[in-house]
Design a protein around this motif. Structure first.
Motif, PDB file in Angstrom:
ATOM      1  N   GLN A   1       0.870  -1.199  -0.029  1.00 48.03           N
ATOM      2  CA  GLN A   1      -0.066   0.033   0.039  1.00 48.03           C
ATOM      3  C   GLN A   1       0.859   0.999  -0.090  1.00 48.03           C
ATOM      4  N   LEU A   2       0.562   2.353  -0.813  1.00 45.95           N
ATOM      5  CA  LEU A   2       1.218   3.493  -0.761  1.00 45.95           C
ATOM      6  C   LEU A   2       1.007   4.144   0.548  1.00 45.95           C
ATOM      7  N   LEU A   3       2.194   4.606   1.212  1.00 46.07           N
ATOM      8  CA  LEU A   3       2.161   5.315   2.346  1.00 46.07           C
ATOM      9  C   LEU A   3       2.060   6.854   2.311  1.00 46.07           C
ATOM     10  N   LEU A   4       3.167   7.190   1.771  1.00 45.92           N
ATOM     11  CA  LEU A   4       3.248   8.774   1.097  1.00 45.92           C
ATOM     12  C   LEU A   4       4.171   8.713   0.132  1.00 45.92           C
ATOM     13  N   LYS A   5       4.102   9.912  -0.382  1.00 46.08           N
ATOM     14  CA  LYS A   5       4.842  10.468  -1.667  1.00 46.08           C
ATOM     15  C   LYS A   5       5.390  11.715  -1.733  1.00 46.08           C
ATOM     16  N   TYR A   6       6.471  11.979  -2.558  1.00 47.08           N
ATOM     17  CA  TYR A   6       6.990  13.085  -2.752  1.00 47.08           C
ATOM     18  C   TYR A   6       7.103  13.430  -4.415  1.00 47.08           C
ATOM     19  N   LEU A   7       6.333  14.342  -4.763  1.00 40.92           N
ATOM     20  CA  LEU A   7       6.517  14.558  -6.122  1.00 40.92           C
ATOM     21  C   LEU A   7       7.009  15.935  -6.309  1.00 40.92           C
ATOM     22  N   SER A   8       6.815  17.157  -5.602  1.00 45.08           N
ATOM     23  CA  SER A   8       7.374  18.293  -5.625  1.00 45.08           C
ATOM     24  C   SER A   8       6.790  19.156  -4.611  1.00 45.08           C
ATOM     25  N   GLY A   9       7.324  20.285  -4.433  1.00 47.70           N
ATOM     26  CA  GLY A   9       6.805  21.364  -3.545  1.00 47.70           C
ATOM     27  C   GLY A   9       7.264  20.928  -2.036  1.00 47.70           C
ATOM     28  N   SER A  10       6.551  21.077  -1.191  1.00 50.60           N
ATOM     29  CA  SER A  10       7.223  21.031   0.187  1.00 50.60           C
ATOM     30  C   SER A  10       7.957  19.783   0.457  1.00 50.60           C
ATOM     31  N   THR A  11       9.030  19.982   1.113  1.00 54.88           N
ATOM     32  CA  THR A  11       9.938  18.692   1.135  1.00 54.88           C
ATOM     33  C   THR A  11       9.561  17.600   2.260  1.00 54.88           C
ATOM     34  N   LEU A  12       8.445  18.177   3.197  1.00 52.66           N
ATOM     35  CA  LEU A  12       8.019  17.398   4.157  1.00 52.66           C
ATOM     36  C   LEU A  12       6.555  16.906   3.647  1.00 52.66           C
ATOM     37  N   VAL A  13       6.575  15.573   3.822  1.00 56.11           N
ATOM     38  CA  VAL A  13       5.242  14.938   3.180  1.00 56.11           C
ATOM     39  C   VAL A  13       4.795  14.112   4.588  1.00 56.11           C
ATOM     40  N   GLU A  14       3.460  14.001   4.639  1.00 54.68           N
ATOM     41  CA  GLU A  14       3.061  13.243   5.806  1.00 54.68           C
ATOM     42  C   GLU A  14       1.794  12.304   5.459  1.00 54.68           C
ATOM     43  N   SER A  15       1.649  11.252   6.118  1.00 56.23           N
ATOM     44  CA  SER A  15       0.733  10.265   5.866  1.00 56.23           C
ATOM     45  C   SER A  15      -0.283  10.510   6.932  1.00 56.23           C
ATOM     46  N   ILE A  16      -1.525   9.755   6.701  1.00 61.44           N
ATOM     47  CA  ILE A  16      -2.776  10.049   7.583  1.00 61.44           C
ATOM     48  C   ILE A  16      -2.664   9.271   8.805  1.00 61.44           C
ATOM     49  N   ASN A  17      -1.536   8.236   8.948  1.00 63.13           N
ATOM     50  CA  ASN A  17      -1.414   7.508  10.233  1.00 63.13           C
ATOM     51  C   ASN A  17      -0.303   8.201  11.090  1.00 63.13           C
ATOM     52  N   GLY A  18       0.172   9.248  10.856  1.00 58.72           N
ATOM     53  CA  GLY A  18       1.449   9.980  11.622  1.00 58.72           C
ATOM     54  C   GLY A  18       2.658   9.698  10.965  1.00 58.72           C
ATOM     55  N   PHE A  19       2.752   8.956  10.007  1.00 58.06           N
ATOM     56  CA  PHE A  19       4.205   9.110   9.513  1.00 58.06           C
ATOM     57  C   PHE A  19       4.520  10.173   8.612  1.00 58.06           C
ATOM     58  N   GLU A  20       5.896  10.650   8.653  1.00 61.78           N
ATOM     59  CA  GLU A  20       6.195  11.734   7.761  1.00 61.78           C
ATOM     60  C   GLU A  20       7.531  11.366   7.292  1.00 61.78           C
ATOM     61  N   ALA A  21       7.862  12.137   6.131  1.00 58.81           N
ATOM     62  CA  ALA A  21       9.081  11.746   5.398  1.00 58.81           C
ATOM     63  C   ALA A  21       9.602  13.048   4.832  1.00 58.81           C
ATOM     64  N   GLU A  22      10.957  13.334   4.931  1.00 61.07           N
ATOM     65  CA  GLU A  22      11.548  14.429   4.236  1.00 61.07           C
ATOM     66  C   GLU A  22      12.429  14.348   3.094  1.00 61.07           C
ATOM     67  N   PHE A  23      12.050  14.978   2.197  1.00 64.78           N
ATOM     68  CA  PHE A  23      13.194  14.908   0.990  1.00 64.78           C
ATOM     69  C   PHE A  23      14.256  15.771   1.061  1.00 64.78           C
ATOM     70  N   ASN A  24      15.294  15.305   1.084  1.00 68.53           N
ATOM     71  CA  ASN A  24      16.485  16.175   1.265  1.00 68.53           C
ATOM     72  C   ASN A  24      17.468  15.895   0.015  1.00 68.53           C
ATOM     73  N   LYS A  25      17.438  16.684  -1.042  1.00 64.00           N
ATOM     74  CA  LYS A  25      18.124  16.664  -2.302  1.00 64.00           C
ATOM     75  C   LYS A  25      19.681  16.674  -2.138  1.00 64.00           C
ATOM     76  N   SER A  26      20.032  17.377  -1.170  1.00 64.43           N
ATOM     77  CA  SER A  26      21.503  17.295  -1.114  1.00 64.43           C
ATOM     78  C   SER A  26      22.296  16.316  -0.548  1.00 64.43           C
ATOM     79  N   GLN A  27      21.452  15.564   0.506  1.00 59.08           N
ATOM     80  CA  GLN A  27      21.885  14.142   0.868  1.00 59.08           C
ATOM     81  C   GLN A  27      21.212  12.890   0.305  1.00 59.08           C
ATOM     82  N   THR A  28      20.680  13.306  -0.701  1.00 59.99           N
ATOM     83  CA  THR A  28      19.797  12.389  -1.716  1.00 59.99           C
ATOM     84  C   THR A  28      19.073  11.186  -0.750  1.00 59.99           C
ATOM     85  N   SER A  29      18.559  11.694   0.296  1.00 62.07           N
ATOM     86  CA  SER A  29      17.758  10.804   1.298  1.00 62.07           C
ATOM     87  C   SER A  29      16.171  11.286   1.221  1.00 62.07           C
ATOM     88  N   PHE A  30      15.550  10.288   1.755  1.00 62.10           N
ATOM     89  CA  PHE A  30      13.902  10.563   2.011  1.00 62.10           C
ATOM     90  C   PHE A  30      13.547   9.366   3.326  1.00 62.10           C
TER      91      PHE A  30
END
Lengths: 113, 118
Positions: free
Chosen positions: A45-74
């Protein structure tokens, strides 16, 4: 070509403790980033996604992920885990929106009582 | 509504046998993907259809693997002369894709078919 590295194959954590699941990717082009979750005996199941815009994305059940381009991390984080979060988590990338997805090897989140 | 369904859910084949795995995507979904998930690994891309056209089959591991989607809905993944290394879970996913000028790309996954080759 794109690739995804999930640094931990298994992460044990006590219930109500915070957790971070690490993900790094490599790509020579811009990518879209995802976290998928696979609960025991269920499909992906898809939990969350980053496409563009804000680098911090959240799911409905409390998870979040941050896109860091310089460190190529998520990295995926949750401030307080629950026993129901027991699952395998896959970080993934795709170079285009309607295209094959490249998955990491997965991280098994094991919640300790 | 109904999600992506796959059949059979489990298949045991003797080495050398042919197998056929079926995927019923969500009704109206244009794009269909097949992935292979070996034990302890993440899913790996096999092939991609847009309607009945197979646009990418770069992930098929050998010419023993063949996929089709003749009417742009149900898809079948066929493996000829199965080998032990073919043992894996085969996942199917569908997405709405490009429809009426709008792209909806989220892939919805089926429960998978677990293939064991003995």
């Amino acid at each position: 070509a794109q690739s995804v590295t999930q640094l931990d194959s298994q992460v044990p954590v006590f219930e109500e403790a915070p957790v971070e699941l690490r993900c790094n990717y490599s790509s020579s082009v811009s990518v879209y980033l995802f976290w998928y979750v696979q609960y025991p005996n269920q499909g992906l199941q898809l939990l969350l996604k980053y496409l563009s815009g804000s680098t911090l994305v959240e799911s409905i059940n409390g998870f979040e992920a941050e896109f860091n381009k310089s460190q190529t991390s998520f990295h995926l984080r949750k401030p307080s885990v629950h026993i129901s979060d027991t699952a395998e988590y896959f970080c993934a990338v795709t170079p285009n929106r309607d295209d094959k997805i490249i998955f990491g090897k997965g991280t098994r989140l094991h919640i300790l009582p | 509504g109904a999600g992506v369904s796959q059949s059979p859910r489990y298949k045991v084949a003797k080495r050398g046998q042919d197998v056929a795995l079926r995927c019923d995507p969500i009704s109206g979904h244009v794009s269909l993907f097949w992935y292979q998930q070996a034990l302890g690994q993440g899913p790996e891309f096999l092939t991609y259809f847009q309607n009945e056209a197979q646009l990418d089959k770069s992930g098929l591991p050998s010419d023993r693997f063949f996929a089709e989607r003749p009417e742009g809905s149900v898809s079948t993944l066929k493996i000829q002369r199965t080998q032990q290394e073919d043992s894996a879970v085969y996942l199917c996913a569908s997405s709405l894709g490009y429809k009426s000028g709008y792209l909806s790309y989220e892939q919805y996954f089926g429960p998978g078919t677990r293939l064991t080759v003995t």
